[in-house]
Design a protein around this motif. Sequence first.
Motif: not given
Length: 216
Positions: A1-4, A23-27, A49-56, A205-208
């Motif tokens: 999600m996005s946060r201010s 944009v913050t993510g789970p890990a 969005g196509a890359l594995p999750p990021a924390s930020q 997706a291919r680039l990721a």
Amino acid sequence: MSRSTTPALAGVPGIQLIDFDLVTGPAGPSRLFLHGFGGDKHQLRGLGGALPPASQSMYVSLRAHGDSPRPAWGYSVLDFAADVHRVADLLRPPVDVIAYSYGALVGAACAATWGDGLIRSLVVIDQSFTADPAQHEADEWAEGSYLRWMYRYGRMVERLGIPVHVLAAQHSDMIGPDERGRMSAAGIRVTTIPGDHSGCLDDPARLAAVITGRPC
């Protein structure tokens, strides 16, 4: 999600910060995405969005792009990098930088100037670091064009001391054979990807998968 969030320099009189989304993510790692000339903070959102999750994940609009300030002058690679630095305190190190076209020059300047331990790796998507005076145009972007094309930035990226992965578009003449050879000799990984200079972003997706080394 996005946060201010608010960078440390927000609200300081006389300073205008560039526009960005955080944009913050789970890990996962922190990532900084830098778009190409003429793009904005949305250009690499599909790839992010196509890359594995990021924390930020930070997506910026460089100066004179998107909703960022458009000063009358100050269009060297270092000017662009300083703009990004003014908001980068929101990122938890280490940071992986993923940058397209001109944004990769800015990313390399960030990695060279921000100090040890902040930037962990740099992915360059179809960008040359060599000089090419014939490309200079004396138009409304004359200053930026001159400062880009009259100087070779190869030594900067070759001496970063971090993993650098250059993705060279198959049907682009941006990175020539000589430059590829110099990069490889300096220990920089160079991978050919499908498409031309703009089309290489068409399949996030291919680039990721190329960036992560995982199959689509």
